[in-house]
Write an enzyme that holds these catalytic residues in place. Structure first.
Site, PDB file in Angstrom:
ATOM      1  N   ALA A  65       0.867  -1.174   0.000  1.00 31.69           N
ATOM      2  CA  ALA A  65       0.000   0.000   0.000  1.00 31.69           C
ATOM      3  C   ALA A  65       0.908   1.230   0.000  1.00 31.69           C
ATOM      4  O   ALA A  65       2.065   1.154   0.414  1.00 31.69           O
ATOM      5  CB  ALA A  65      -0.891  -0.018   1.238  1.00 31.69           C
ATOM      6  N   GLY A 110       0.592  -4.931   0.794  1.00 27.39           N
ATOM      7  CA  GLY A 110      -0.599  -4.945  -0.063  1.00 27.39           C
ATOM      8  C   GLY A 110      -0.346  -5.612  -1.407  1.00 27.39           C
ATOM      9  O   GLY A 110      -1.279  -6.136  -2.033  1.00 27.39           O
ATOM     10  N   GLU A 113      -0.771  -9.217  -0.775  1.00 27.75           N
ATOM     11  CA  GLU A 113      -2.209  -9.444  -0.570  1.00 27.75           C
ATOM     12  C   GLU A 113      -2.949  -9.430  -1.913  1.00 27.75           C
ATOM     13  O   GLU A 113      -3.874 -10.218  -2.137  1.00 27.75           O
ATOM     14  CB  GLU A 113      -2.763  -8.357   0.369  1.00 27.75           C
ATOM     15  CG  GLU A 113      -2.207  -8.497   1.781  1.00 27.75           C
ATOM     16  CD  GLU A 113      -2.490  -7.278   2.655  1.00 27.75           C
ATOM     17  OE1 GLU A 113      -2.106  -6.161   2.273  1.00 27.75           O
ATOM     18  OE2 GLU A 113      -3.107  -7.444   3.716  1.00 27.75           O
ATOM     19  N   GLU A 133       4.538  -5.261   7.150  1.00 27.69           N
ATOM     20  CA  GLU A 133       3.817  -4.189   7.850  1.00 27.69           C
ATOM     21  C   GLU A 133       4.306  -3.964   9.274  1.00 27.69           C
ATOM     22  O   GLU A 133       4.338  -2.826   9.748  1.00 27.69           O
ATOM     23  CB  GLU A 133       2.296  -4.496   7.871  1.00 27.69           C
ATOM     24  CG  GLU A 133       1.604  -4.305   6.531  1.00 27.69           C
ATOM     25  CD  GLU A 133       1.644  -5.535   5.641  1.00 27.69           C
ATOM     26  OE1 GLU A 133       2.419  -6.482   5.950  1.00 27.69           O
ATOM     27  OE2 GLU A 133       0.907  -5.565   4.654  1.00 27.69           O
TER      28      GLU A 133
HETATM   29  N1  DAK Z   1       4.652   3.172  -0.767  1.00 27.34           N
HETATM   30  C1  DAK Z   1       5.048   4.342  -1.319  1.00 27.34           C
HETATM   31  N2  DAK Z   1       6.180   4.471  -2.015  1.00 27.34           N
HETATM   32  C2  DAK Z   1       6.967   3.381  -2.131  1.00 27.34           C
HETATM   33  C3  DAK Z   1       6.625   2.145  -1.570  1.00 27.34           C
HETATM   34  C4  DAK Z   1       5.399   2.047  -0.855  1.00 27.34           C
HETATM   35  N3  DAK Z   1       4.968   0.904  -0.311  1.00 27.34           N
HETATM   36  N4  DAK Z   1       7.605   1.268  -1.850  1.00 27.34           N
HETATM   37  C5  DAK Z   1       8.511   1.944  -2.569  1.00 27.34           C
HETATM   38  N5  DAK Z   1       8.134   3.216  -2.743  1.00 27.34           N
HETATM   39  C6  DAK Z   1       8.830   4.271  -3.465  1.00 27.34           C
HETATM   40  C7  DAK Z   1      10.036   4.764  -2.665  1.00 27.34           C
HETATM   41  O1  DAK Z   1       9.644   5.721  -1.708  1.00 27.34           O
HETATM   42  C8  DAK Z   1      10.882   5.378  -3.763  1.00 27.34           C
HETATM   43  O2  DAK Z   1      10.343   6.628  -4.111  1.00 27.34           O
HETATM   44  P1  DAK Z   1      11.324   7.907  -4.447  1.00 27.34           P
HETATM   45  O3  DAK Z   1      12.156   8.069  -3.236  1.00 27.34           O
HETATM   46  O4  DAK Z   1      12.111   7.455  -5.657  1.00 27.34           O
HETATM   47  O5  DAK Z   1      10.369   9.029  -4.732  1.00 27.34           O
HETATM   48  C9  DAK Z   1      10.620   4.439  -4.947  1.00 27.34           C
HETATM   49  O6  DAK Z   1       9.398   3.770  -4.649  1.00 27.34           O
HETATM   50  C10 DAK Z   1      11.702   3.401  -5.124  1.00 27.34           C
HETATM   51  O7  DAK Z   1      11.874   2.737  -3.873  1.00 27.34           O
HETATM   52  P2  DAK Z   1      13.303   2.583  -3.152  1.00 27.34           P
HETATM   53  O8  DAK Z   1      14.208   3.723  -3.493  1.00 27.34           O
HETATM   54  O9  DAK Z   1      13.052   2.316  -1.721  1.00 27.34           O
HETATM   55  O10 DAK Z   1      13.862   1.281  -3.890  1.00 27.34           O
HETATM   56  P3  DAK Z   1      14.873   0.188  -3.305  1.00 27.34           P
HETATM   57  O11 DAK Z   1      15.249  -0.670  -4.451  1.00 27.34           O
HETATM   58  O12 DAK Z   1      15.981   0.828  -2.505  1.00 27.34           O
HETATM   59  O13 DAK Z   1      14.018  -0.678  -2.278  1.00 27.34           O
HETATM   60  C11 DAK Z   1      12.029  -1.900  -1.527  1.00 27.34           C
HETATM   61  C12 DAK Z   1      12.920  -1.454  -2.738  1.00 27.34           C
HETATM   62  C13 DAK Z   1      10.780  -2.577  -2.075  1.00 27.34           C
HETATM   63  C14 DAK Z   1      12.822  -2.895  -0.675  1.00 27.34           C
HETATM   64  C15 DAK Z   1      11.688  -0.644  -0.683  1.00 27.34           C
HETATM   65  O14 DAK Z   1      11.146   0.355  -1.566  1.00 27.34           O
HETATM   66  C16 DAK Z   1      10.678  -0.911   0.389  1.00 27.34           C
HETATM   67  O15 DAK Z   1      11.037  -1.463   1.426  1.00 27.34           O
HETATM   68  N6  DAK Z   1       9.441  -0.474   0.161  1.00 27.34           N
HETATM   69  C17 DAK Z   1       8.400  -0.556   1.153  1.00 27.34           C
HETATM   70  C18 DAK Z   1       7.922  -1.977   1.266  1.00 27.34           C
HETATM   71  C19 DAK Z   1       6.863  -2.093   2.318  1.00 27.34           C
HETATM   72  O16 DAK Z   1       7.108  -1.846   3.523  1.00 27.34           O
HETATM   73  N7  DAK Z   1       5.662  -2.494   1.870  1.00 27.34           N
HETATM   74  C20 DAK Z   1       4.555  -2.617   2.785  1.00 27.34           C
HETATM   75  C21 DAK Z   1       3.799  -1.374   2.755  1.00 27.34           C
HETATM   76  S1  DAK Z   1       2.620  -1.365   4.054  1.00 27.34           S
HETATM   77  C22 DAK Z   1      -4.121  -0.817   6.362  1.00 27.34           C
HETATM   78  C23 DAK Z   1      -4.275  -0.793   5.006  1.00 27.34           C
HETATM   79  C24 DAK Z   1      -3.284  -1.323   4.231  1.00 27.34           C
HETATM   80  C25 DAK Z   1      -2.168  -1.845   4.792  1.00 27.34           C
HETATM   81  C26 DAK Z   1      -2.028  -1.896   6.148  1.00 27.34           C
HETATM   82  C27 DAK Z   1      -3.040  -1.387   6.952  1.00 27.34           C
HETATM   83  N8  DAK Z   1      -5.106  -0.199   7.182  1.00 27.34           N
HETATM   84  C28 DAK Z   1      -5.823   0.888   6.669  1.00 27.34           C
HETATM   85  C29 DAK Z   1      -5.182  -0.590   8.545  1.00 27.34           C
HETATM   86  C30 DAK Z   1      -1.102  -2.293   3.947  1.00 27.34           C
HETATM   87  C31 DAK Z   1       0.175  -1.966   4.327  1.00 27.34           C
HETATM   88  C32 DAK Z   1       1.274  -2.090   3.421  1.00 27.34           C
HETATM   89  O17 DAK Z   1       1.217  -2.634   2.336  1.00 27.34           O
END
Ligand code: DAK
Length: 259
Positions: A65, A110, A113, A133
């Site tokens: 997400a 997400g 998911e 998360e």
């Molecule tokens: N959201 C927004 N931007 C993201 C992103 C994300 N999930 N993942 C990556 N990006 C963006 C980065 O900010 C970066 O943007 P700029 O800085 O270039 O503007 C660009 O994509 C490239 O990412 P990186 O520079 O970080 O690239 P790397 O190769 O260094 O790393 C990575 C890739 C996938 C390991 C890293 O980007 C990463 O760790 N991303 C986050 C992964 C993550 O934590 N995903 C889970 C998200 S939380 C809920 C509703 C929904 C949810 C939960 C609760 N409620 C309402 C209760 C769902 C939650 C999630 O999915």
């Protein structure tokens, strides 16, 4: 107007949906989730679509997400965001045709998911899966505590959700999250080929079998058997059932009519 966040292209009988926000690693913001609901509605209304392949542009399937959008949400807004995500996953899951996630890279949070809302997952050898998360002080919000658990069982889903560490494609295949692995440049073609093969089968039979499995997966086994028996009776009233068996007996290819 915002550019489309999801491309919808036809490849024969297969609808190829591509998440197309590679600069943000196809992270799922509200606009993407709303667009997914609309595109699923269009696909569901088009009888000529026989399978759906969902993939991502660039190096991610979807990295979760959209964290930037979620950071600003007040609790009730977060609830609404989670509900929107659930509606998007459910609209994909509710399609009567088979849906295949072709996971080309990161499928995190997400994104994992979303892949689990498809009927099955093919993946590139470069794919990575995870529910990170808890690293953000969050829990899964788009069905990760339920669909993943049904797919890989409680032990692996707990390790993924509570541990928050990602797994590689080989591990994902070994635990049953991924059906098959492909070289990165062969993945989407392989998923489309699977969709093409489905298009040669009886469409009513495919849709009915999918519905029976989805409707009975959480039912008591006797109820599940009863649902199957009733559906078996219903499908026996179809022209396609007669055509399929006649074609076999006459040693020719069937000509299904979806009736
Ligand atoms: N959201 C927004 N931007 C993201 C992103 C994300 N999930 N993942 C990556 N990006 C963006 C980065 O900010 C970066 O943007 P700029 O800085 O270039 O503007 C660009 O994509 C490239 O990412 P990186 O520079 O970080 O690239 P790397 O190769 O260094 O790393 C990575 C890739 C996938 C390991 C890293 O980007 C990463 O760790 N991303 C986050 C992964 C993550 O934590 N995903 C889970 C998200 S939380 C809920 C509703 C929904 C949810 C939960 C609760 N409620 C309402 C209760 C769902 C939650 C999630 O999915």
């Amino acid at each position: 107007m915002d550019p489309d966040r999801i491309r919808n292209e036809r490849r024969g009988s297969v609808a190829l949906l591509t998440l197309d926000r590679p600069k943000a690693l196809n992270s799922l913001d509200s606009a993407t989730l709303e667009e997914l609901i609309v595109k699923c509605g269009q696909i569901g209304a088009d009888e000529s679509v026989r399978a759906v392949v969902l993939t991502g542009e660039g190096r991610a399937f979807a990295a979760g997400a959209d964290i930037a959008e979620m950071r600003g949400l007040a609790p009730l807004e977060a609830d609404a965001f989670s509900q929107l995500g659930h509606r998007a996953m459910s609209s994909l899951e509710a399609l009567s045709v088979p849906t295949i996630a072709a996971v080309n890279g990161y499928a995190l949070g997400g994104g994992c998911e979303l892949a689990c809302a498809c009927d099955w997952i093919y993946a590139s050898t470069k794919a990575r899966f995870g529910q990170p998360e808890v690293s953000l002080g969050l829990i899964p919000g788009f069905g990760g505590t339920s669909r993943l658990l049904r797919r890989v069982g409680p032990a692996w889903s707990k390790e993924l959700v509570l541990g928050g560490e990602a797994i590689d494609a080989e591990t994902a295949q070994r635990i049953g999250l991924v059906n098959r692995l492909f070289a990165p440049d062969e993945l989407v073609a392989a998923a489309i080929a699977a969709g093409d093969a489905i298009a040669t089968k009886g469409p009513l039979a495919v849709a009915t079998a999918k519905r029976v499995m989805q409707d009975s997966q959480d039912a008591d086994v006797r109820v599940a058997h009863a649902i199957e028996q009733v559906a078996f009776g219903l499908i026996s009233a179809s022209a396609d059932r007669n055509e399929g068996m006649d074609a076999f007996l006459e040693k020719r290819d069937p000509n299904f009519s979806n009736k």
